[in-house]
Structure formats: C-alpha cells, structure tokens
Scaffold this active site. Structure first.
Site, PDB file in Angstrom:
ATOM      1  CG  ASP A   8      -2.176   0.832   1.036  1.00 54.22           C
ATOM      2  OD1 ASP A   8      -2.272   1.558   0.027  1.00 54.22           O
ATOM      3  OD2 ASP A   8      -3.044   0.798   1.924  1.00 54.22           O
ATOM      4  CD  GLU A  10      -3.020   5.167   1.744  1.00 58.28           C
ATOM      5  OE1 GLU A  10      -2.473   4.053   1.607  1.00 58.28           O
ATOM      6  OE2 GLU A  10      -4.040   5.503   1.104  1.00 58.28           O
ATOM      7  CG  HIS A  60      -2.316   3.607  -2.987  1.00 59.45           C
ATOM      8  ND1 HIS A  60      -2.997   4.061  -1.875  1.00 59.45           N
ATOM      9  CD2 HIS A  60      -2.158   4.685  -3.805  1.00 59.45           C
ATOM     10  CE1 HIS A  60      -3.225   5.364  -2.018  1.00 59.45           C
ATOM     11  NE2 HIS A  60      -2.736   5.766  -3.180  1.00 59.45           N
ATOM     12  CG  HIS A 103      -3.352   2.963   5.841  1.00 56.81           C
ATOM     13  ND1 HIS A 103      -4.619   2.732   6.291  1.00 56.81           N
ATOM     14  CD2 HIS A 103      -3.305   2.545   4.552  1.00 56.81           C
ATOM     15  CE1 HIS A 103      -5.329   2.216   5.292  1.00 56.81           C
ATOM     16  NE2 HIS A 103      -4.562   2.070   4.228  1.00 56.81           N
ATOM     17  CG  HIS A 115      -7.857   5.058   4.601  1.00 60.45           C
ATOM     18  ND1 HIS A 115      -6.515   5.336   4.452  1.00 60.45           N
ATOM     19  CD2 HIS A 115      -8.144   4.135   3.639  1.00 60.45           C
ATOM     20  CE1 HIS A 115      -6.027   4.646   3.445  1.00 60.45           C
ATOM     21  NE2 HIS A 115      -6.983   3.895   2.931  1.00 60.45           N
ATOM     22  CD  GLU A 133      -6.956  -0.226   3.885  1.00 59.83           C
ATOM     23  OE1 GLU A 133      -5.893  -0.481   3.288  1.00 59.83           O
ATOM     24  OE2 GLU A 133      -7.579   0.840   3.725  1.00 59.83           O
TER      25      GLU A 133
HETATM   26 ZN   LIG Z   1      -3.691   3.025   0.088  1.00 59.60          ZN
END
Ligand SMILES: [Zn+2]
Length: 272
Positions: A8, A10, A60, A103, A115, A133
């Site tokens: 990902d 972030e 992502h 993240h 998030h 996640e």
């Molecule tokens: Zn992401």
C-alpha cells in the site's frame, strides 16, 4: 517458500499528505518511486530468506502505482483493481505474506492518513472487533492458511498490529504527530530495516499459525453518511443496523469480503 508482498502507499517512508498518494500530482510521482524501492527491499529480504518466488501485489488506489521497470527482476507484479482478493490477491499461491506501506485503521491517532478501505468508512468491525485493512487482509490470508509475517508503516500501525495480530512483526518507518504530519526515519535506514525485517520474518514464519476456520463472518460497517449506508443496503444480504451502519454476514471471510466490496462500491457511487 512463496512470498506475497502486498504494498500500500500511505505507510511508505516520507508519505504524509493526501497528495503524496493521489495519482496525477507531482509528489505522487516522487513517492511511487519510494513505494517501488520498499517493495524491492521486501523482495530482497524474501530471497535472502530462501524464497523460491515473490509476488508483489500493488494494493493502493487504482493499484497501478509500482514502477515495473524499476521492480526487482525476480519479482512478479499484480496490478489493476479487478481481483477477487483485492489487496492480497496472489495469497492463494503463497506460503507467507508481508504487508508493506500499510496504515492504521480509520479513527486512529496520531497516524498518517489512517482509514479503512475508503474515506467513507467511519468504523469497521469483524465479529464485534474493530478492524482495519491489516486485520481484514490478514483474515483473508488466514482463510488460505497463510500467516502474515510482517507489517510496515507508522508507529501507530505497529501498536495496532501488536495487539491484533499476535506473532506478526512490525517495521516502523515514521512517527506521526498528526494525520498529515510525521517524522520519517532516514530512507537508507528504512530500506535496510525492511530488507532485514522481511528476511527475519520469512525465516521465522514457520512458528506462526494461520488456522483456517471456514466459519461465518459478520462485518459491521459504519459510514460517514446516511446516504452511503442507504446505497450499501442495495446489495442483497446487507442490512441497515443504524442511520449510518450496515451489517452483513458471509458464510466465510471470502463471502463477507465480497459483500463488503459490493456494498462499498455502491456507497462510493452514491457519494460521487
Ligand atoms: Zn492506500
């Protein structure tokens, strides 16, 4: 030993702002290079641990961020969004997974760009337990008997992982003071920590358990708007549980995830 490397953006070193991870901006072009470098560090660590194959899954946004021409020649790359297992597509043919650039879950603080799946999500629960996640994707991996050996991102994510994913190691590459502010460690240190961390985690993966349960899974999603919840309920099997809250039950984690994906897409479409 086949390693799935889900990447990902972030939680990549240096990333702090929304524009850093938004395609089309100048800073995104900078940080997709760092994202590729961190994927390469994980590939290198995997092969140092004796891996026979490494699959990098670009995880992502539109999932077309990693620069293939700069990716380690030994790794294969999964890109694009139409994949049933989404951020962990490829786990079906893997023995161990690592999550790079992840993240913290929605509502965490201080955490960079925290998030869960979408900015429309206020909170997400799996069988009554708050998840993000990392935990949802780890549950998908567990369905295939695959343990998550390591997660990298900010310090808040590492705290989250220590309490929710027993045995999973963390690499901390930045320390947030706010959603869009953080101190990142030196780039060279991040690459070394990721390479060494993945190597040690893959070597130690045999001691991790990933028991397949195959049991029904209940997801509860709280959206940030009532309109998003209403749209999510257009998906059969998704029930309204509150003004902004929906519930869904899958016969296993795969079915629950598919229900969440459909309802999330409906919510996003209704919010445009
Ligand atoms: Zn992401």
């Amino acid at each position: 030993m086949r390693v799935l490397i889900s990447v990902d953006m972030e939680g990549i070193t240096g990333v702090t702002a929304h524009e850093d991870v938004r395609p089309g901006t100048a800073s995104y072009e900078r940080f997709r290079r760092q994202m590729t470098a961190e994927a390469n560090a994980a590939v290198a660590g995997s092969f140092e641990a004796g891996a026979t194959a490494a699959v990098v899954n670009d995880s992502h946004d539109g999932m077309r961020n990693i620069l293939f021409e700069d990716l380690d020649d030994r790794a294969s790359l999964v890109s694009g969004t139409m994949k049933p297992l989404d951020m962990v597509e490829g786990v079906q043919e893997s023995d161990v997974a690592v999550f790079i650039g992840y993240h913290a879950m929605a509502g965490s603080a201080p955490a960079v760009l925290a998030h869960t799946m979408s900015g429309l999500v206020h909170g997400w629960w799996m069988d009554g337990v708050a998840v993000g996640e990392s935990q949802i994707n780890a549950a998908l991996c567990r369905h295939f008997g695959v343990p998550v050996a390591l997660v990298s991102g900010d310090a808040c994510l590492a705290d989250e992982v220590s309490t929710t994913l027993p045995g999973t190691r963390s690499v901390v590459v930045k320390y947030a003071t706010d959603e869009t502010t953080a101190r990142s460690i030196p780039r060279a240190d991040a690459i070394r920590l990721l390479r060494d961390g993945v190597r040690d985690a893959v070597l130690g993966a045999g001691s991790l358990s990933a028991v397949r349960t195959g049991e029904a899974v209940r997801f509860r999603i709280e959206f940030t708007s009532t309109a998003a919840a209403a749209a999510a309920c257009l998906c059969p099997g998704v029930e309204r549980a509150g003004a902004r809250i929906v519930d869904m039950i899958g016969s296993d984690i795969i079915e629950a995830y598919r229900l969440s994906t459909v309802s999330m897409n409906l919510a996003i479409a209704a919010s445009r």
